[in-house]
Design a protein around this motif. Structure first.
Motif, PDB file in Angstrom:
ATOM      1  N   UNK A   1       1.089  -1.515  -0.041  1.00  9.66           N
ATOM      2  CA  UNK A   1      -0.517  -0.060   0.135  1.00  9.66           C
ATOM      3  C   UNK A   1       0.723   1.455   0.020  1.00  9.66           C
ATOM      4  N   UNK A   2       1.744   1.325   0.761  1.00  7.20           N
ATOM      5  CA  UNK A   2       2.713   2.794   1.139  1.00  7.20           C
ATOM      6  C   UNK A   2       3.697   2.778  -0.757  1.00  7.20           C
ATOM      7  N   UNK A   3       4.068   1.165  -1.413  1.00  8.53           N
ATOM      8  CA  UNK A   3       4.896   1.808  -2.460  1.00  8.53           C
ATOM      9  C   UNK A   3       3.868   2.091  -3.174  1.00  8.53           C
ATOM     10  N   UNK A   4       2.437   1.833  -3.320  1.00  8.59           N
ATOM     11  CA  UNK A   4       1.225   2.177  -4.443  1.00  8.59           C
ATOM     12  C   UNK A   4       1.479   3.637  -4.157  1.00  8.59           C
ATOM     13  N   UNK A   5       1.072   3.932  -3.165  1.00  6.80           N
ATOM     14  CA  UNK A   5       0.381   5.297  -2.241  1.00  6.80           C
ATOM     15  C   UNK A   5       1.537   5.800  -2.880  1.00  6.80           C
ATOM     16  N   UNK A   6       3.062   6.012  -2.151  1.00  2.28           N
ATOM     17  CA  UNK A   6       3.952   6.666  -3.235  1.00  2.28           C
ATOM     18  C   UNK A   6       4.252   6.931  -4.388  1.00  2.28           C
ATOM     19  N   UNK A   7       3.884   5.742  -5.009  1.00  6.65           N
ATOM     20  CA  UNK A   7       3.833   6.254  -6.523  1.00  6.65           C
ATOM     21  C   UNK A   7       2.879   6.723  -7.150  1.00  6.65           C
ATOM     22  N   UNK A   8       2.034   6.997  -6.501  1.00  2.38           N
ATOM     23  CA  UNK A   8       0.434   7.612  -7.084  1.00  2.38           C
ATOM     24  C   UNK A   8       0.851   9.496  -6.882  1.00  2.38           C
ATOM     25  N   UNK A   9       1.543   9.145  -5.273  1.00  2.00           N
ATOM     26  CA  UNK A   9       2.093  11.163  -5.018  1.00  2.00           C
ATOM     27  C   UNK A   9       2.918  11.423  -5.884  1.00  2.00           C
ATOM     28  N   UNK A  10       3.831  10.324  -6.143  1.00  2.00           N
ATOM     29  CA  UNK A  10       4.373  10.847  -7.332  1.00  2.00           C
ATOM     30  C   UNK A  10       3.734  11.285  -8.313  1.00  2.00           C
ATOM     31  N   UNK A  11       3.396  10.510  -9.134  1.00  2.00           N
ATOM     32  CA  UNK A  11       2.594  10.858 -10.433  1.00  2.00           C
ATOM     33  C   UNK A  11       1.778  11.920 -10.134  1.00  2.00           C
ATOM     34  N   UNK A  12       0.993  12.708  -8.640  1.00  2.00           N
ATOM     35  CA  UNK A  12       0.099  13.528  -8.988  1.00  2.00           C
ATOM     36  C   UNK A  12       0.778  14.795  -8.354  1.00  2.00           C
ATOM     37  N   UNK A  13       2.354  14.599  -8.027  1.00  2.00           N
ATOM     38  CA  UNK A  13       3.362  15.817  -8.390  1.00  2.00           C
ATOM     39  C   UNK A  13       3.995  16.062  -9.153  1.00  2.00           C
ATOM     40  N   UNK A  14       3.943  15.107 -10.472  1.00  2.00           N
ATOM     41  CA  UNK A  14       4.478  15.312 -11.957  1.00  2.00           C
ATOM     42  C   UNK A  14       3.348  15.769 -11.959  1.00  2.00           C
ATOM     43  N   UNK A  15       2.061  15.684 -11.713  1.00  3.78           N
ATOM     44  CA  UNK A  15       0.907  16.788 -12.794  1.00  3.78           C
ATOM     45  C   UNK A  15       0.711  18.030 -12.435  1.00  3.78           C
ATOM     46  N   UNK A  16       0.700  18.216 -11.149  1.00  2.18           N
ATOM     47  CA  UNK A  16       1.069  19.680 -10.248  1.00  2.18           C
ATOM     48  C   UNK A  16       1.735  19.800 -11.137  1.00  2.18           C
ATOM     49  N   UNK A  17       3.001  19.443 -10.670  1.00  2.00           N
ATOM     50  CA  UNK A  17       4.078  20.858 -11.578  1.00  2.00           C
ATOM     51  C   UNK A  17       3.584  20.734 -12.982  1.00  2.00           C
ATOM     52  N   UNK A  18       3.636  20.057 -13.651  1.00  2.16           N
ATOM     53  CA  UNK A  18       3.226  19.916 -15.484  1.00  2.16           C
ATOM     54  C   UNK A  18       1.937  21.549 -15.235  1.00  2.16           C
ATOM     55  N   UNK A  19       0.789  21.730 -14.383  1.00  7.84           N
ATOM     56  CA  UNK A  19      -0.092  22.352 -14.528  1.00  7.84           C
ATOM     57  C   UNK A  19       0.349  23.887 -14.458  1.00  7.84           C
ATOM     58  N   UNK A  20       1.107  24.215 -13.052  1.00 11.45           N
ATOM     59  CA  UNK A  20       1.881  25.191 -12.679  1.00 11.45           C
ATOM     60  C   UNK A  20       2.415  25.801 -13.609  1.00 11.45           C
ATOM     61  N   UNK A  21       3.715  24.937 -14.333  1.00 17.44           N
ATOM     62  CA  UNK A  21       4.652  25.522 -15.639  1.00 17.44           C
ATOM     63  C   UNK A  21       3.685  26.026 -16.466  1.00 17.44           C
ATOM     64  N   UNK A  22       2.750  25.490 -16.693  1.00 12.23           N
ATOM     65  CA  UNK A  22       1.733  25.823 -17.621  1.00 12.23           C
ATOM     66  C   UNK A  22       1.345  27.108 -17.858  1.00 12.23           C
ATOM     67  N   UNK A  23       1.139  27.077 -16.160  1.00 11.01           N
ATOM     68  CA  UNK A  23       0.463  28.870 -15.854  1.00 11.01           C
ATOM     69  C   UNK A  23       1.420  30.075 -16.322  1.00 11.01           C
ATOM     70  N   UNK A  24       2.768  29.569 -15.470  1.00  4.93           N
ATOM     71  CA  UNK A  24       3.563  30.078 -15.673  1.00  4.93           C
ATOM     72  C   UNK A  24       4.278  31.005 -17.057  1.00  4.93           C
ATOM     73  N   UNK A  25       4.075  29.339 -18.127  1.00  8.91           N
ATOM     74  CA  UNK A  25       4.521  29.995 -19.435  1.00  8.91           C
ATOM     75  C   UNK A  25       3.659  30.744 -19.834  1.00  8.91           C
ATOM     76  N   UNK A  26       2.185  30.448 -19.145  1.00  8.37           N
ATOM     77  CA  UNK A  26       0.863  31.838 -19.807  1.00  8.37           C
ATOM     78  C   UNK A  26       1.116  33.291 -19.638  1.00  8.37           C
ATOM     79  N   UNK A  27       1.678  33.388 -17.802  1.00  9.56           N
ATOM     80  CA  UNK A  27       1.415  34.292 -17.623  1.00  9.56           C
ATOM     81  C   UNK A  27       3.019  35.100 -18.430  1.00  9.56           C
ATOM     82  N   UNK A  28       3.823  34.742 -18.370  1.00  7.92           N
ATOM     83  CA  UNK A  28       5.185  35.294 -18.647  1.00  7.92           C
ATOM     84  C   UNK A  28       4.227  35.993 -20.230  1.00  7.92           C
TER      85      UNK A  28
END
Length: 616
Positions: free
Chosen positions: A32-59
């Protein structure tokens, strides 16, 4: 075959069962911990991607805003042509360039967002040239000068081109931004879906872990509890004398414990069987008496010795069997054993069922655990009869034999007087020989009586301080004549200290040892008496130079009628002397012994304590 495999599959020991109970839930939790850690890392990547898109648009918006602000500042500069409007235009112009460079850095390696950079760079290059060209024309005019109408028309057209380019760029950037917004919304929706999926999987894994842990605990717990209850029931059955449950199958610790318990039960049953066989076949009476004085158990020997069957004896009180004259003594003895919790023995008489008395010796031990007296009762009636015959014999020897011998001796003494006339020479020799035999028989009778008294403890010792030198001198005088006939020298110790003893009896011991040494020593040899004093005892030794004793003779040497030198030339004796010596020394709480080697002589020794204070 399937059942065999199934049985082997669950043939786990207690440690393995505990390992399964702990390991399976732990493995699931780790998963469970391993799966949750993988899902957490994937969610982090998706969040970083959204934040990056917002930064590009703002600039990108800042770049367009900079060009728009620079265009408005240029328009203001065209009217005023002062230093402030010039500096404001340069500020917004540089701001656009800086944000365009930042936009390039943000999308490095991101192919999906490189289009917005290309759009912004392409249109930005046109805008930059147009703004710079217009600014250069205006900047070359003198401050506050009137513009040529033709120049004003050209400046208006240039401004119109700049505004169209700004509008086109804004529209293209807006279209791309809208595309990014849609992708961001898709990513947010995907993220929300993943989050719900994560929550569902977390709950699912958690519930699965609980079910597996509870199921494993229930399964193994019931299995262990059932097997433990089987062992527990076996202990109850063993105590009750019932048949045990079948041996548990398997190789776990409980099965091993149960197997060992069955082996112990078999060993106990075998020991009980042997014990019962020994007790039932024992020639002595074996019984037990409870705190009320009643017989609890009795073996079949009671019928042979007491005339009662075991069933008749069980339940009877010991006071019903013991002779009245001995009952008080027996009761005090048993109470003493019970109070002191010790073991001891007692002689008393039992009333046989047929009416006569039997002499018994009781060996009794108190058991605090069972609250009973365990007794082994040995029949000594025959021994008592022998002792009575012995006493009668000793009385006969003392009176019926000694009196006639003394009468004969007195008569022989009268033959030396003229009453019966004179004897011939041959008759005198025969008379002297008979007198010597009578003296020997009297000494034998005296020895027997002395030994009997010593063994029975009826001879009282008269203890008093005796000088050792006087002791050995008196003993020497008693054997001097025999020693001189064989030219044997006797060496005496010069010990002036005194020891508390019965001097007459110790002299008797020394005389016996010295006379034996002289008898068995060759002519012309030496016999030595050695005295040794320690802190607590006196040791006297008689050392001769005779032939020594045969090997192994020391063990029986101090018994009655034992003589190890035989033959026609062997010295005569009663065979009681050393037995009497042993009893006299024992009466002094001492020890006696011999050290001898064949052909090297013998050393007879005895020790007595030097602190005897009371008469024994």
């Amino acid at each position: 075959m399937a059942s065999e495999r199934k049985r082997v599959k669950f043939d786990l020991n207690v440690f393995q069962m505990g390992l399964v109970l702990v390991g399976v839930p732990l493995l699931i939790e780790t998963l469970i911990i391993a799966v949750l850690f993988g899902l957490y890392k994937k969610a982090e990547e998706e969040t970083a991607k959204v934040e990056h898109t917002r930064d590009v648009r703002a600039v990108a918006d800042r770049v367009l805003n900079g060009y728009g602000a620079a265009s408005m500042s240029l328009l203001e500069f065209s009217f005023r042509r002062d230093q402030n409007s010039r500096m404001e235009f340069l500020h917004y112009r540089n701001h656009s360039t800086m944000n365009l460079a930042r936009l390039r850095r943000l999308v490095v390696g991101d192919k999906a967002q490189e289009d917005i950079v290309r759009i912004t760079e392409r249109n930005g290059a046109f805008l930059s040239k147009a703004l710079d060209r217009t600014f250069d024309k205006l900047n070359n005019l003198p401050d506050n000068s009137i513009m040529d109408p033709v120049y004003l028309i050209e400046l208006g057209e240039e401004r119109s081109r700049i505004m169209r380019a700004l509008m086109v760029t804004s529209r293209q950037v807006a279209d791309f931004s809208n595309k990014l917004d849609r992708e961001t919304q898709d990513l947010t929706g995907t993220k929300l879906g993943f989050q719900r999926f994560y929550e569902f999987m977390l709950v699912l894994f958690f519930m699965t872990n609980i079910v597996i842990a509870a199921g494993g605990a229930l399964f193994f717990g019931n299995r262990i509890l059932k097997r433990i209850n089987t062992v527990k029931d076996n202990t109850v059955r063993l105590a009750a004398g019932k048949k045990l449950n079948p041996v548990l199958q398997g190789s776990d610790e409980i099965a091993q414990l149960d197997s060992g318990f069955h082996q112990m039960a078999r060993a106990l049953a075998e020991a009980q069987r042997k014990e019962k066989a020994i007790i039932e076949s024992a020639p002595d009476v074996i019984c037990s008496i409870d705190a009320d004085g009643k017989f609890v158990t009795a073996n079949p020997a009671v019928e042979e010795h007491w005339g009662y069957t075991p069933d008749e004896v069980i339940g009877m009180r010991y006071s019903e069997l013991i002779v009245t004259e001995d009952l008080s003594k027996a009761t005090q003895f048993l109470e003493k054993i019970r109070a002191e919790k010790d073991a001891d023995s007692l002689e008393c008489r039992i009333s046989h069922k047929k009416g006569h008395d039997v002499y018994m010796i009781w060996s009794v031990r108190w058991s605090a655990l069972d609250k009973v007296l365990f007794c082994v009762v040995h029949d000594i009636s025959e021994r008592k009869e022998l002792e009575q015959l012995k006493q009668q014999f000793m009385a006969m020897v003392s009176h019926d034999l000694r009196t006639p011998l003394n009468s004969v001796k007195n008569f022989l003494g009268m033959l030396n007087t003229p009453i019966y006339g004179s004897l011939s020479e041959k008759g005198g020799v025969r008379k002297q020989a008979v007198e010597l035999e009578i003296d020997r028989l009297n000494r034998l009778i005296d020895d027997l009586l002395d030994l009997e008294k010593l063994e029975a403890g009826k001879m009282e010792l008269e203890l008093k301080p005796v000088r050792i030198s006087s002791l050995v001198t008196l003993a020497h005088e008693a054997v001097r004549g025999v020693a001189e006939k064989k030219n044997i020298e006797i060496e005496l110790p010069k010990e002036e200290r005194e020891v508390n003893m019965d001097g007459e009896r110790i002299i008797q011991v020394l005389v016996n040892l010295l006379s034996n040494a002289v008898k068995f020593s060759p002519e012309g040899s030496t016999v030595s008496v050695v005295s040794e004093m320690s802190q607590d005892s006196l040791k006297l030794s008689v050392v001769d130079q005779g032939t020594g004793l045969p090997e192994g003779a020391e063990k029986m040497l101090f018994s009655r009628f034992k003589q190890f030198v035989k033959g026609p030339n062997a010295p005569k004796g009663s065979g009681l002397g050393l037995a009497i010596c042993k009893e006299i020394v024992s009466a002094h709480n001492g020890k006696i012994g011999v050290v001898s080697e064949p052909g090297k002589g013998s050393t007879f020794w005895f020790t007595i304590p030097i602190d005897l204070q009371t008469e024994l």
